[in-house]
Enzyme design. Structure first.
Site, PDB file in Angstrom:
ATOM      1  CG  HIS A 153      -0.163   0.353   2.493  1.00  0.00           C
ATOM      2  ND1 HIS A 153       0.596  -0.568   3.142  1.00  0.00           N
ATOM      3  CD2 HIS A 153      -0.022   1.504   3.201  1.00  0.00           C
ATOM      4  CE1 HIS A 153       1.155  -0.012   4.204  1.00  0.00           C
ATOM      5  NE2 HIS A 153       0.798   1.245   4.262  1.00  0.00           N
TER       6      HIS A 153
HETATM    7  C1  UD1 Z   1      -2.000   5.811   5.188  1.00  0.00           C
HETATM    8  C2  UD1 Z   1      -0.692   6.398   5.733  1.00  0.00           C
HETATM    9  C3  UD1 Z   1       0.384   5.341   5.731  1.00  0.00           C
HETATM   10  C4  UD1 Z   1      -0.085   4.099   6.469  1.00  0.00           C
HETATM   11  C5  UD1 Z   1      -1.415   3.623   5.901  1.00  0.00           C
HETATM   12  C6  UD1 Z   1      -1.931   2.457   6.691  1.00  0.00           C
HETATM   13  C7  UD1 Z   1      -0.238   8.774   5.301  1.00  0.00           C
HETATM   14  C8  UD1 Z   1       0.472   9.746   4.455  1.00  0.00           C
HETATM   15  N1  UD1 Z   1      -0.231   7.495   4.882  1.00  0.00           N
HETATM   16  O1  UD1 Z   1      -1.771   5.441   3.844  1.00  0.00           O
HETATM   17  O2  UD1 Z   1       1.541   5.850   6.378  1.00  0.00           O
HETATM   18  O3  UD1 Z   1       0.891   3.107   6.336  1.00  0.00           O
HETATM   19  O4  UD1 Z   1      -2.367   4.686   5.955  1.00  0.00           O
HETATM   20  O5  UD1 Z   1      -2.801   1.671   5.934  1.00  0.00           O
HETATM   21  O6  UD1 Z   1      -0.792   9.132   6.301  1.00  0.00           O
HETATM   22  N2  UD1 Z   1      -9.032   4.825   0.871  1.00  0.00           N
HETATM   23  C9  UD1 Z   1     -10.257   4.185   0.828  1.00  0.00           C
HETATM   24  N3  UD1 Z   1     -10.882   3.936   2.022  1.00  0.00           N
HETATM   25  C10 UD1 Z   1     -10.384   4.307   3.221  1.00  0.00           C
HETATM   26  C11 UD1 Z   1      -9.153   4.969   3.246  1.00  0.00           C
HETATM   27  C12 UD1 Z   1      -8.490   5.222   2.067  1.00  0.00           C
HETATM   28  O7  UD1 Z   1     -10.748   3.821  -0.230  1.00  0.00           O
HETATM   29  O8  UD1 Z   1     -11.038   4.042   4.258  1.00  0.00           O
HETATM   30  C13 UD1 Z   1      -8.326   5.070  -0.415  1.00  0.00           C
HETATM   31  C14 UD1 Z   1      -8.639   6.439  -1.011  1.00  0.00           C
HETATM   32  O9  UD1 Z   1      -8.650   6.312  -2.396  1.00  0.00           O
HETATM   33  C15 UD1 Z   1      -7.427   7.261  -0.575  1.00  0.00           C
HETATM   34  C16 UD1 Z   1      -6.316   6.217  -0.598  1.00  0.00           C
HETATM   35  O10 UD1 Z   1      -6.923   5.012  -0.176  1.00  0.00           O
HETATM   36  O11 UD1 Z   1      -7.170   8.338  -1.432  1.00  0.00           O
HETATM   37  C17 UD1 Z   1      -5.144   6.549   0.310  1.00  0.00           C
HETATM   38  O12 UD1 Z   1      -5.592   6.751   1.660  1.00  0.00           O
HETATM   39  P1  UD1 Z   1      -4.689   7.616   2.673  1.00  0.00           P
HETATM   40  O13 UD1 Z   1      -5.261   7.562   4.043  1.00  0.00           O
HETATM   41  O14 UD1 Z   1      -4.395   8.952   2.125  1.00  0.00           O
HETATM   42  O15 UD1 Z   1      -3.322   6.865   2.654  1.00  0.00           O
HETATM   43  P2  UD1 Z   1      -2.983   5.325   2.858  1.00  0.00           P
HETATM   44  O16 UD1 Z   1      -2.412   4.819   1.584  1.00  0.00           O
HETATM   45  O17 UD1 Z   1      -4.133   4.613   3.443  1.00  0.00           O
HETATM   46  N1  UDP Z   2      -3.685  -5.799   8.565  1.00  0.00           N
HETATM   47  C1  UDP Z   2      -4.997  -6.281   8.720  1.00  0.00           C
HETATM   48  N2  UDP Z   2      -5.673  -6.695   7.604  1.00  0.00           N
HETATM   49  C2  UDP Z   2      -5.096  -6.672   6.359  1.00  0.00           C
HETATM   50  C3  UDP Z   2      -3.772  -6.181   6.225  1.00  0.00           C
HETATM   51  C4  UDP Z   2      -3.102  -5.746   7.357  1.00  0.00           C
HETATM   52  O1  UDP Z   2      -5.523  -6.319   9.837  1.00  0.00           O
HETATM   53  O2  UDP Z   2      -5.764  -7.070   5.389  1.00  0.00           O
HETATM   54  C5  UDP Z   2      -2.988  -5.312   9.759  1.00  0.00           C
HETATM   55  C6  UDP Z   2      -1.639  -5.935  10.001  1.00  0.00           C
HETATM   56  O3  UDP Z   2      -1.762  -7.082  10.797  1.00  0.00           O
HETATM   57  C7  UDP Z   2      -0.871  -4.819  10.695  1.00  0.00           C
HETATM   58  C8  UDP Z   2      -1.502  -3.552  10.167  1.00  0.00           C
HETATM   59  O4  UDP Z   2      -2.715  -3.933   9.544  1.00  0.00           O
HETATM   60  O5  UDP Z   2      -1.068  -4.842  12.104  1.00  0.00           O
HETATM   61  C9  UDP Z   2      -0.606  -2.881   9.180  1.00  0.00           C
HETATM   62  O6  UDP Z   2      -1.270  -1.836   8.583  1.00  0.00           O
HETATM   63  P1  UDP Z   2      -0.785  -1.215   7.207  1.00  0.00           P
HETATM   64  O7  UDP Z   2       0.021  -2.195   6.463  1.00  0.00           O
HETATM   65  O8  UDP Z   2      -1.999  -0.669   6.559  1.00  0.00           O
HETATM   66  O9  UDP Z   2       0.057   0.041   7.679  1.00  0.00           O
HETATM   67  P2  UDP Z   2       1.579   0.251   8.152  1.00  0.00           P
HETATM   68  O10 UDP Z   2       1.852  -0.682   9.262  1.00  0.00           O
HETATM   69  O11 UDP Z   2       2.460   0.038   6.971  1.00  0.00           O
HETATM   70  O12 UDP Z   2       1.602   1.674   8.554  1.00  0.00           O
END
Ligand code: UD1
Ligand code: UDP
Length: 425
Positions: free
Chosen positions: A203
């Site tokens: 992601h």
């Molecule tokens: C964010 C964090 C990242 C973290 C991740 C955990 C920042 C800059 N990034 O990344 O550090 O590792 O969360 O998963 O804060 N979207 C949906 N549904 C949701 C949320 C997001 O569809 O509930 C989609 C939207 O298209 C959105 C995109 O995901 O534009 C990115 O979401 P965003 O929260 O900006 O960043 P993440 O990639 O989730």
């Molecule tokens: N995770 C989850 N379901 C999924 C993928 C990840 O519950 O389908 C959990 C995973 O066990 C971990 C956390 O989400 O605890 C990691 O989140 P993510 O990879 O979104 O963010 P990051 O840790 O890179 O910030």
């Protein structure tokens, strides 16, 4: 005031919320709404038996500035209403950046859980967020000694740094017995066998927003799918980008694509996979804790401890390297599973430790105050003769600390020590 807004923040803060509940500390829990899909937010509240946040700012998706700005505006109002003694957030998302800045701008101390991680790459949004959060924090909960050292070498006062362990180890320890009980059913539901599949998560912006890297990962997964079953719960961001590049269809034919999974189901699949391929921070930590061979789809990691004993290897995003590393990790799976070591990421007590430090700090009146520098108006870094100084209380010693994170004079030390002191000529 505890602030979170994304999947990993809730997973990693749950042990702290639990600790605060157990210690009878009064708190308000604010959800920014950065993540809002049921499978990225609500499902975890339900699984962890949490009532839900007291306030949901509902900011949703947007550019970094929009997201951080809206969260800051919302938090400013809430901090004014609730007047918290401390604002606490975990990790490196835009929610954390906004929480840290809002707190300190409102003159409320900020506590950073998972402080001191560094990728040294300022193109990574998370690196910017965590550096800012650490720069303004009054309390730094470093998960490991290596993270604490990053902070000390940036000049953070050792008095504010506490090595607590990572709360993810608490989460894994707490839920694994239940997960193990259910694992058989989870595997059966997906038609999988223990050790018979690869588990993938992806992601991170550096991969999803870079078509060349995203294509590299997809090419590798297509190649690996010829030899292994590949299971891939898709983050919505990744689904959208794969779809945009026209890669979703071919991947769907070769790989088991799924919606994001709840925590228990995900842990069950992680604990029983042959190799985990991931660019997630939390997944690297969980895999290491469970001794699951890991291939990190990045060129570096801010969790260097996970590469110990070769449990985690860095493959980047080039197809041939990912395939090569995965095959090698698969061959080493038995050896990695049998490793025996003390987990450098923590002992499962981080949540309680953090809670106790928070309680003590708040009870002793932790505050952001104007320093009274009338007597000693300047702060400078000096190299001092070690045997010429006696009391560590009058300066910040930058390169020596005890296990409580306090400045500590090593007894009998000769030579020079780097110190930061207040001076007046
Ligand atoms: C964010 C964090 C990242 C973290 C991740 C955990 C920042 C800059 N990034 O990344 O550090 O590792 O969360 O998963 O804060 N979207 C949906 N549904 C949701 C949320 C997001 O569809 O509930 C989609 C939207 O298209 C959105 C995109 O995901 O534009 C990115 O979401 P965003 O929260 O900006 O960043 P993440 O990639 O989730
Ligand atoms: N995770 C989850 N379901 C999924 C993928 C990840 O519950 O389908 C959990 C995973 O066990 C971990 C956390 O989400 O605890 C990691 O989140 P993510 O990879 O979104 O963010 P990051 O840790 O890179 O910030």
């Amino acid at each position: 005031m505890v602030v979170a807004g994304t999947r990993p923040e809730l997973i990693k803060l749950a042990p702290v919320l639990r600790g605060l509940d157990e210690a009878g500390v009064d708190y308000v829990f604010v959800w920014s709404g950065q993540h809002y899909d049921y499978l990225l937010s609500q499902v975890f509240f339900e699984e962890f038996g949490l009532d839900g946040a007291d306030v949901d700012l509902g900011v949703g998706s947007g550019s970094h500035a929009q997201q951080a700005g809206q969260i800051m505006a919302g938090l400013e109002g809430l901090i004014g209403d609730y007047k918290p003694s401390l604002v606490v957030a975990e990790g490196d998302t835009n929610t954390v950046l906004a929480a840290a800045l809002s707190a300190v701008k409102c003159h409320v101390p900020f506590a950073h859980v998972e402080a001191g991680l560094r990728s040294w790459n300022m193109l990574m949004p998370e690196e910017v967020n965590r550096r800012v959060a650490d720069a303004v924090a009054s309390l730094h909960f470093a998960p490991t000694e290596w993270a604490a050292l990053n902070l000390l070498f940036e000049g953070v006062s050792s008095r504010s740094v506490h090595v607590t362990g990572n709360t993810i180890v608490d989460a894994v320890g707490r839920f694994m017995p239940r997960v193990e009980e259910q694992a058989g059913k989870v595997l059966e539901k997906h038609g999988l066998e223990r050790g018979g599949y690869l588990l993938v998560t992806l992601h991170r912006a550096e991969n999803t927003d870079n078509p060349e890297r995203l294509r590299g990962v997809v090419e590798a997964l297509m190649e690996l799918a010829k030899r292994f079953r590949v299971v891939f719960p898709l983050h919505p961001r990744t689904r959208k980008m794969l779809d945009g590049l026209g890669l979703l269809g071919q991947l769907e034919d070769a790989v088991m694509l799924m919606e994001p999974l709840g925590y228990f189901e995900f842990l069950a699949l992680l604990a029983n996979c042959l190799v985990a391929l991931t660019d997630s921070g939390g997944v690297q930590e969980e895999a290491f804790t469970l001794k699951v061979p890991t291939v990190t789809l990045r060129y570096n990691t801010e969790r260097p401890e996970t590469t110990m004993h070769g449990v985690n290897v860095l493959a980047g995003a080039e197809a041939h390297k990912i395939v090569e590393c995965t095959v090698r990790q698969a061959e080493r799976a038995g050896e990695i599973r049998r490793l025996s070591f003390e987990n450098p990421l923590g002992d499962g007590e981080a949540g309680r430790r953090i809670t106790q430090i928070i309680r003590k700090a708040v009870e002793s009146g932790l505050a952001i105050v104007e320093p009274d520098l009338r007597e000693t108006p300047m702060v400078v870094y000096r190299l001092l003769e070690a045997d010429a100084i006696s009391s560590p209380e009058v300066f910040d010693l930058l390169a020596s600390f005890d296990h409580d994170g306090k400045s500590h004079l090593p007894s009998g030390t000769r030579g020079k020590l780097l110190a930061r002191l207040k001076i007046c000529w």
